[in-house]
Structures are given as structure tokens and as C-alpha cells.
Motif scaffolding. Structure first.
Motif, mmCIF file in Angstrom:
data_model
loop_
_atom_site.group_PDB
_atom_site.id
_atom_site.type_symbol
_atom_site.label_atom_id
_atom_site.label_comp_id
_atom_site.label_asym_id
_atom_site.label_seq_id
_atom_site.Cartn_x
_atom_site.Cartn_y
_atom_site.Cartn_z
ATOM 1 N N GLU A 123 -22.808 -99.337 0.538
ATOM 2 C CA GLU A 123 -22.639 -100.774 1.110
ATOM 3 C C GLU A 123 -21.548 -100.992 0.452
ATOM 4 O O GLU A 123 -20.847 -101.216 -0.790
ATOM 5 C CB GLU A 123 -23.594 -101.269 0.969
ATOM 6 C CG GLU A 123 -25.018 -101.140 1.865
ATOM 7 C CD GLU A 123 -24.540 -101.448 3.189
ATOM 8 O OE1 GLU A 123 -24.024 -102.219 3.877
ATOM 9 O OE2 GLU A 123 -26.018 -99.829 3.985
ATOM 10 N N ARG A 124 -20.530 -102.164 1.011
ATOM 11 C CA ARG A 124 -19.394 -103.231 0.716
ATOM 12 C C ARG A 124 -20.769 -103.628 -0.666
ATOM 13 O O ARG A 124 -21.106 -104.431 -0.237
ATOM 14 C CB ARG A 124 -19.165 -103.672 1.364
ATOM 15 C CG ARG A 124 -17.554 -104.561 0.889
ATOM 16 C CD ARG A 124 -16.817 -105.318 1.571
ATOM 17 N NE ARG A 124 -15.953 -104.664 3.012
ATOM 18 C CZ ARG A 124 -14.596 -104.278 2.714
ATOM 19 N NH1 ARG A 124 -14.315 -104.948 1.291
ATOM 20 N NH2 ARG A 124 -13.909 -103.535 2.989
ATOM 21 N N GLN A 125 -19.796 -103.740 -1.794
ATOM 22 C CA GLN A 125 -20.570 -104.548 -2.837
ATOM 23 C C GLN A 125 -19.531 -106.074 -3.188
ATOM 24 O O GLN A 125 -18.329 -106.393 -2.218
ATOM 25 C CB GLN A 125 -20.076 -103.787 -3.932
ATOM 26 C CG GLN A 125 -19.949 -102.495 -4.067
ATOM 27 C CD GLN A 125 -22.138 -102.733 -4.412
ATOM 28 O OE1 GLN A 125 -22.459 -103.183 -4.919
ATOM 29 N NE2 GLN A 125 -22.776 -102.015 -3.361
ATOM 30 N N ALA A 126 -20.358 -107.035 -3.181
ATOM 31 C CA ALA A 126 -19.628 -108.653 -2.840
ATOM 32 C C ALA A 126 -18.150 -108.678 -3.561
ATOM 33 O O ALA A 126 -17.390 -109.064 -3.653
ATOM 34 C CB ALA A 126 -20.863 -109.192 -3.523
ATOM 35 N N ALA A 127 -18.222 -107.624 -4.623
ATOM 36 C CA ALA A 127 -16.973 -107.936 -6.073
ATOM 37 C C ALA A 127 -16.571 -107.034 -5.960
ATOM 38 O O ALA A 127 -17.621 -105.373 -6.022
ATOM 39 C CB ALA A 127 -17.175 -108.894 -6.759
#
Length: 358
Positions: A245-249
């Protein structure tokens, strides 16, 4: 691409000699020869250009003081000479050479860091030109990947248990990868770096790094996640999760791994062109650097020569040498392994011929 520039330089500029140094106009030249490592031929109408620039003002475009243009460029090696007016130099100037190759207005190769000249050193100057990918700049949205740079993470099934994956993607086509085998004793963490590409026909993301075996993903949801594919680039038949999953930052790792690269130590400064991703990074003079330095100074034939070396090290931010610049990714040599005089990144080192620590 490496550009070797023989410089005819003025003495280092100083306040005391500034008026004398610039009282009369005089001609100056920077002579060089360029070649690149990529095993490709340039189009017959490609253009090579090298520029001498004053980059003293960070808030303004660089001032071009001279240029050399080969039109058509032909094929490497490229021999060129930049003529400039020495009277146009200033005591407050900061001078560097930038080189490019273009084809019908499209940039193919360019330098990606500062290469200072006219600073009092009379030695060959090496410029590394990196291929310009058709990837968008930072903050843009390449098809299927969303905004870059970005970090992706997740836990996927492995042969001996779960594996925590972390992938950093950079807009210029570089990646960093970490696999951590959960629950296993150390060493259970393995890092890699290299280049990524998107296949036009399949849409697959392909990571090619120092391990030699490519790693395949399929971008999902415009870059919201990466679906892990098997070693043949096909979907995995598994009831367990298969996505990072793409991380928030953006949270890049600091890779610790075995590295090879073209190393040079000159004028109390050291850097290395990493074979895995063709990036030039400075080398910190700490930990096992002394062993690397000693081997290099013993084996080099001439000052400024690059030699293929092998080390175990860490890539981590360190303060930049240039005032006002942000920290730079730097190689910290934790263990010097060996040196291969006469070898290049493009060839496989002849293992038994490596000269390491005695």
C-alpha cells in the motif's frame, strides 16, 4: 556517460588578486572528451553540447560564459573545446560545466549534479551524464503510479514465513527496496537499489537492481498500491495478501548493502558512481574509508582516475559540502571489500583478480 575535461585554469580567485586577474581580456578554453556506458547508438542527428556556467546566484538562472556544440554529435567518444573570455570571470563567481545530448529538441542525457571548474585545480574533471527517462518530474503523475516520490509497504507471504516489503520509487527512475523476514534471527533484512521502468504493453513495474533478478509489480488504483507478481511477472496464486500500500508520506529507507561502483579520490574529496543505478554520491571519510583510500591510492595510475571498487556500506543523508544546500545521500563505507583496476561497471569483475584488504 563520463566526460573527461582537461582544464586550463586561472589561479584560485581571491580578493587580493582580483583586480590584477581581470584587468585585461584573455581567451580561455576547457578541453574535454566524452563517452557513455549505455550500449546504444545515438540517432544520426543527435546534438552534444557542453556549457561553462556561472552558478553563483541560487535565485537566478545560470549565466552561460561559453559553449561547445557538436551537431551532429556522432558517436562516442566526443572531443570538444569550450572557449570563453577570461575577463568575464568574477571573484565572486562560481563556475561549473554542464553537458547534454538532445535529439530534435528532446533531452536524452544530462548532468544531474554540480561539477566545479576554474577553482585552481589542474586535473581532469569527470562529468557523469545520466539518461533522461520519460518519467515525469517530482510531483507529477506518471501513468499508473501516481505522484512520486512515494513509499509502498506491506507484508507478503514468503517461503519461510511472512516478509515485510518496503519500496521507494523516485521520479527519475530509481528505486530502493527492503525485504525483512519477519520472525527470523538476524541477518533477516536485505536491501537493494537500482532502476525501475514501466512496460508499455503489460503495464508492469519492473525493478532491476544489484541482485540481477528483476522484481515485478502491477500498479493498482492509479498508484494507490502495488500488486506483487511472481518471478516470471505473472499474478501469484495465493489466498494471502499480494499488495503493497502507498504510504501517507514518503519515508525512504537508508539502504545497507553490498555495492560496486567507480570510485575516485581527488583533492581531499571522494565520490562513487554506483553501478546499480548509475548515481554519483559522495563518500564519507569515516569508518572503513581509510582502507578504501589506501587501496585506491596504491592502484591508481594517474590522479582523477576512476577504479571499480566493492564495499559493504550504508547510503544515508549527510550535510552537503556546499553552503546552503540540503543534505546529500552519502555512502558510508562500513567494510572495504576489493578493488578491480581496469574493470568497469558494464563488465562483471573477474572475481579472483579482486585486490582487497591484505
Amino acid at each position: 556517460m563520463i566526460v573527461f575535461v582537461r582544464r586550463r585554469v586561472l589561479p584560485r580567485l581571491g580578493i587580493a588578486v582580483a583586480s590584477a586577474a581581470f584587468t585585461a581580456a584573455s581567451a580561455g578554453t576547457l578541453q574535454g572528451v566524452a563517452e557513455y556506458r549505455e550500449r546504444t547508438l545515438l540517432p544520426p542527428d543527435a546534438v552534444f553540447e557542453a556549457q561553462l556556467q556561472d552558478i553563483a546566484r541560487a535565485d537566478a538562472p545560470a549565466t552561460v560564459l561559453g559553449r561547445a556544440r557538436l551537431d551532429p554529435a556522432g558517436q562516442p567518444p566526443f572531443r570538444f573545446e569550450i572557449a570563453y573570455d577570461a575577463a568575464a570571470l568574477k571573484p565572486t563567481g562560481r563556475y561549473a560545466v554542464r553537458a547534454t545530448i538532445t535529439h530534435r529538441g528532446r533531452l536524452l542525457f544530462t548532468t544531474d549534479r554540480i561539477y566545479p571548474v576554474l577553482d585552481g585545480r589542474d586535473a581532469p574533471l569527470e562529468l557523469l551524464l545520466v539518461p533522461v527517462r520519460r518519467d515525469p518530474p517530482q510531483g507529477a503523475k506518471p501513468l499508473g503510479l501516481g505522484r512520486l516520490p512515494a513509499s509502498f509497504a506491506g507484508e507478503l507471504p514468503g517461503a519461510g514465513g511472512p516478509v515485510a516489503w518496503h519500496v521507494d520509487l523516485y521520479p527519475e527512475g530509481r528505486f530502493q527496496l527492503r525485504e525483512t523476514h519477519v520472525g527470523r534471527p538476524a541477518p533477516n533484512q536485505f536491501d537493494d537499489i537500482g532502476r525501475w521502468s514501466l512496460e508499455r504493453d503489460t503495464g508492469r513495474l519492473v525493478l532491476r537492481g544489484g541482485r540481477g533478478t528483476p522484481v515485478f509489480f502491477l500498479p493498482v488504483g492509479d498508484g494507490a498500491a502495488l500488486r506483487k507478481l511472481d518471478s516470471q511477472g505473472k499474478p501469484m496464486e495465493s489466498a494471502h495478501g499480494d499488495r503493497l500500500e502507498r504510504q501517507a508520506a514518503f519515508a525512504p529507507i537508508e539502504p545497507r548493502l553490498h555495492l560496486t561502483g567507480m570510485f575516485v579520490y581527488l583533492a581531499d574529496a571522494a565520490n562513487i558512481v554506483l553501478c546499480a543505478d548509475m548515481r554519483t554520491v559522495p563518500v564519507a571519510m569515516e569508518e572503513d574509508f581509510k582502507a578504501l583510500e589506501a587501496a585506491y591510492l596504491q592502484r591508481r595510475v594517474k590522479p582523477g582516475e576512476r577504479l571499480l571498487v566493492s564495499v559493504e556500506g550504508l547510503l544515508a543523508p549527510r550535510p552537503a559540502m556546499e553552503a546552503g544546500q540540503p543534505p546529500r545521500t552519502t555512502l558510508i563505507v562500513e567494510r572495504f571489500v576489493g578493488i578491480w583496476p581496469g574493470e568497469r561497471c558494464s563488465g562483471k569483475p573477474r572475481g579472483a583478480a579482486a585486490e582487497g584488504r591484505r
